[in-house]
Design a protein around this motif. Sequence first.
Motif, PDB file in Angstrom:
ATOM      1  N   ILE A 106       0.820  -1.214   0.000  1.00 25.46           N
ATOM      2  CA  ILE A 106       0.000   0.000   0.000  1.00 25.46           C
ATOM      3  C   ILE A 106       0.853   1.262   0.000  1.00 25.46           C
ATOM      4  O   ILE A 106       0.337   2.362   0.156  1.00 25.46           O
ATOM      5  N   GLU A 119       3.127   4.393  -1.322  1.00 25.25           N
ATOM      6  CA  GLU A 119       2.999   5.294  -2.462  1.00 25.25           C
ATOM      7  C   GLU A 119       4.018   4.958  -3.552  1.00 25.25           C
ATOM      8  O   GLU A 119       3.808   5.281  -4.713  1.00 25.25           O
ATOM      9  N   TRP A 170      -8.037  -3.128   6.992  1.00 26.36           N
ATOM     10  CA  TRP A 170      -9.219  -2.359   6.590  1.00 26.36           C
ATOM     11  C   TRP A 170     -10.288  -2.432   7.676  1.00 26.36           C
ATOM     12  O   TRP A 170     -10.837  -1.415   8.106  1.00 26.36           O
ATOM     13  N   ASP A 219      -9.560  -0.330  10.657  1.00 25.47           N
ATOM     14  CA  ASP A 219      -9.361   1.096  10.350  1.00 25.47           C
ATOM     15  C   ASP A 219      -7.886   1.491  10.362  1.00 25.47           C
ATOM     16  O   ASP A 219      -7.537   2.632  10.677  1.00 25.47           O
ATOM     17  N   LYS A 220      -7.017   0.535  10.012  1.00 25.45           N
ATOM     18  CA  LYS A 220      -5.590   0.835   9.920  1.00 25.45           C
ATOM     19  C   LYS A 220      -5.168   1.112   8.481  1.00 25.45           C
ATOM     20  O   LYS A 220      -4.017   1.457   8.227  1.00 25.45           O
ATOM     21  N   ALA A 221      -6.094   0.927   7.559  1.00 23.77           N
ATOM     22  CA  ALA A 221      -5.842   1.218   6.148  1.00 23.77           C
ATOM     23  C   ALA A 221      -7.159   1.622   5.508  1.00 23.77           C
ATOM     24  O   ALA A 221      -8.223   1.114   5.881  1.00 23.77           O
ATOM     25  N   SER A 222      -7.101   2.544   4.568  1.00 31.18           N
ATOM     26  CA  SER A 222      -8.311   3.015   3.901  1.00 31.18           C
ATOM     27  C   SER A 222      -8.728   2.035   2.808  1.00 31.18           C
ATOM     28  O   SER A 222      -7.972   1.142   2.425  1.00 31.18           O
ATOM     29  N   PHE A 223      -9.949   2.228   2.308  1.00 31.82           N
ATOM     30  CA  PHE A 223     -10.424   1.383   1.216  1.00 31.82           C
ATOM     31  C   PHE A 223      -9.521   1.528  -0.004  1.00 31.82           C
ATOM     32  O   PHE A 223      -9.225   0.546  -0.699  1.00 31.82           O
ATOM     33  N   VAL A 224      -9.069   2.744  -0.258  1.00 28.91           N
ATOM     34  CA  VAL A 224      -8.173   2.986  -1.396  1.00 28.91           C
ATOM     35  C   VAL A 224      -6.862   2.230  -1.208  1.00 28.91           C
ATOM     36  O   VAL A 224      -6.346   1.603  -2.140  1.00 28.91           O
ATOM     37  N   ASP A 225      -6.311   2.293   0.016  1.00 21.94           N
ATOM     38  CA  ASP A 225      -5.062   1.585   0.299  1.00 21.94           C
ATOM     39  C   ASP A 225      -5.205   0.089   0.019  1.00 21.94           C
ATOM     40  O   ASP A 225      -4.363  -0.519  -0.654  1.00 21.94           O
ATOM     41  N   THR A 279      -7.440  -1.429  -1.804  1.00 24.14           N
ATOM     42  CA  THR A 279      -7.683  -1.670  -3.227  1.00 24.14           C
ATOM     43  C   THR A 279      -6.377  -1.655  -4.008  1.00 24.14           C
ATOM     44  O   THR A 279      -6.137  -2.509  -4.871  1.00 24.14           O
TER      45      THR A 279
END
Length: 265
Positions: free
Chosen positions: A55, A57, A95, A98-104, A106
């Motif tokens: 995840i 960048e 996810w 709540d340690k990673a967003s849905f975008v992360d 995905t």
Amino acid sequence: MGEENGNSGSGISQKREPAIRFLVESALRSVLSKSQSDKPRSREEWVAYLAEAMISESETSHHAAISSLVASGVSSEEVFQKYIPAVSRFLGEMWVGDKASFVDVTVGAARLQALFRNKAQPGEAGWLTRSIPLGQSVLMIVPNFENHSLGAFVAADQFRRHGLWVHMAIGLEDEEIAALIETSGFSLLGITAATPKSVEKCRKIVEYLKTKVEHCPPIAIGGFAVEDAEAVERVTGADFAVKSVREAVERAELSTVAGSALLDA
């Protein structure tokens, strides 16, 4: 003037050079020590490390992370058959927690799937060798209501290692799946279910296929949602629910490559 100070144009006096060299070497040793101490040591730490890389960048950090794992002595087969599925589950847990967003998540899942898609094909050099297909084939169905397809890719790779052809049906309507089955000689249909809600929805697909397809192959339900196999079979009407590809192969009595070192998905 440089010669009078004894620095021969270096900008640093000869008396100070040993002290500076000592400081540089100490700094390098400190960086190296920190790097070594930060390196994952256990399987759980590696899974967390790989998940973070997935995840990131950076577009290349996950490749570097996997290369480091392989360099630590883990075989490429184990990376694909054990670590990547574990990373997929870890991303899901991140996810939910709540340690990673849905975008992360995905992005991470897309990179994991890309690793499977980019592996070498039969006859090409790659991390994994492929088995020679034995003539039997499997249709892996990822329903249009299923958001998680990585498990299906993992299972498909396992079936191929058993020497089976695999066709992926992702997001197709029930009618399209039935038409595909009618025109192909599949020996097994596999439907992936990641959540209890997916299990309930799979019942409609199973009912439709068994009603509309004249000679319907055995249908197996697999995925993270299969905890109680008998319960899943009752709810969906599938021929069997399985927790591994090996179990699906055995239950369907498929011919596989004999003598291979095969790992469960």
